[in-house]
Design an enzyme around this catalytic site. Structure first.
Site, PDB file in Angstrom:
ATOM      1  N   ASP A 105       0.864  -1.181  -0.105  1.00 57.48           N
ATOM      2  CA  ASP A 105       0.085   0.062   0.050  1.00 57.48           C
ATOM      3  C   ASP A 105       0.950   1.145  -0.042  1.00 57.48           C
ATOM      4  O   ASP A 105       1.414   1.553  -0.816  1.00 57.48           O
ATOM      5  CB  ASP A 105      -0.790   0.008   1.403  1.00 57.48           C
ATOM      6  N   LYS A 133      -0.983  -1.950  -4.682  1.00 57.07           N
ATOM      7  CA  LYS A 133      -1.650  -0.724  -5.059  1.00 57.07           C
ATOM      8  C   LYS A 133      -0.824   0.376  -5.194  1.00 57.07           C
ATOM      9  O   LYS A 133      -0.747   1.275  -4.333  1.00 57.07           O
ATOM     10  CB  LYS A 133      -2.721  -0.261  -3.802  1.00 57.07           C
ATOM     11  N   VAL A 155      -9.486  -4.004   0.161  1.00 60.00           N
ATOM     12  CA  VAL A 155      -9.721  -5.237  -0.035  1.00 60.00           C
ATOM     13  C   VAL A 155      -9.705  -6.278   1.046  1.00 60.00           C
ATOM     14  O   VAL A 155      -8.722  -6.483   1.750  1.00 60.00           O
ATOM     15  CB  VAL A 155      -9.072  -5.916  -1.432  1.00 60.00           C
ATOM     16  N   ASP A 161      -7.484  -9.318   5.925  1.00 61.82           N
ATOM     17  CA  ASP A 161      -8.425  -8.881   6.637  1.00 61.82           C
ATOM     18  C   ASP A 161      -8.996  -7.349   6.796  1.00 61.82           C
ATOM     19  O   ASP A 161      -8.315  -6.458   6.046  1.00 61.82           O
ATOM     20  CB  ASP A 161      -8.303  -9.273   8.249  1.00 61.82           C
ATOM     21  N   ARG A 167     -10.674 -12.932   6.661  1.00 62.43           N
ATOM     22  CA  ARG A 167      -9.693 -13.749   6.049  1.00 62.43           C
ATOM     23  C   ARG A 167      -9.788 -15.046   5.212  1.00 62.43           C
ATOM     24  O   ARG A 167      -8.841 -15.766   4.417  1.00 62.43           O
ATOM     25  CB  ARG A 167      -8.406 -14.033   7.291  1.00 62.43           C
TER      26      ARG A 167
END
Ligand code: IMP
Ligand code: MG
Length: 182
Positions: A105, A133, A155, A161, A167
């Protein structure tokens, strides 16, 4: 659980083929190395990805585990990386470490971990992420292996999670923003 999913982003079938593709690349790249390959599964999100990936890699390897956090219960990175579980090894310089992550991220977690393992004398350190991402990157970081680039959405599933839930979904789906108040 499925009622909270807006859209399936990576199906079970696609996940299998992404793991096939990555395992083949890793096998080809590491088969000539004279160091030992150690996969570091980053708990808890990479658990499912690591197991699916490792059974497809066709060279000897070891697995180890680290647990880190930067997220707490929010969907935005705090940028502060806590190491809750660390590896304990005497053979750092004899090891090719491959860090297995669920998603990149901001990039802060993996760039921090790569630096940390190199400082501890690792023979080599590379990173493998299932998802990326890049639109959300806050530091200069590129994973060495990436399953799939995805848009900026939160997501869950296949290990990922929200507040420890979802999960166990067998696919990766976009969580409905109203679930996390987005
Ligand atoms: P980074 O340090 O900002 O790159 O954060 C990476 C970590 O944030 C991942 O290991 C995940 O635990 C978490 N994360 C980032 N995006 C998502 C997401 O869309 N769903 C679930 N967890 C995420
Ligand atoms: Mg994670």
């Amino acid at each position: 659980m499925t009622a909270d999913i807006q859209e399936i982003l990576v199906s079970e079938e696609e996940l299998q083929s992404l793991c096939d593709k990555l395992a083949k690349q890793i096998t080809d790249d590491y088969k000539k190395s004279d160091r030992k390959l150690v996969l570091i599964c980053i708990l808890k999100g990479s658990l499912m990805f690591t197991t699916e990936l490792m059974k497809r890699i066709d060279i000897p390897l070891e697995i180890d585990f680290m647990k880190v956090s930067s997220y707490g219960t929010k969907t935005v990175s705090s940028g502060y990386i806590n190491i809750h579980l660390d590896i304990k090894r005497e053979d750092m310089e004899e090891v090719d470490f491959l860090i297995i992550e669920d998603i990149v991220d901001s990039g802060k977690t993996l760039s921090h971990l790569v630096r940390y393992l190199k400082e501890r004398g690792a023979g080599s350190v590379r990173t493998c992420t299932l998802l990326d991402k890049p639109d959300r990157r806050a530091v200069d970081f590129d994973p060495d292996y990436c399953g799939k680039v995805i848009p900026d959405a939160f997501v869950v599933g296949f290990g990922l999670d929200f507040n420890e839930k979802y999960r166990n979904l067998p696919y990766v789906g976009i969580l409905k923003p109203e679930v996390y108040g987005g």
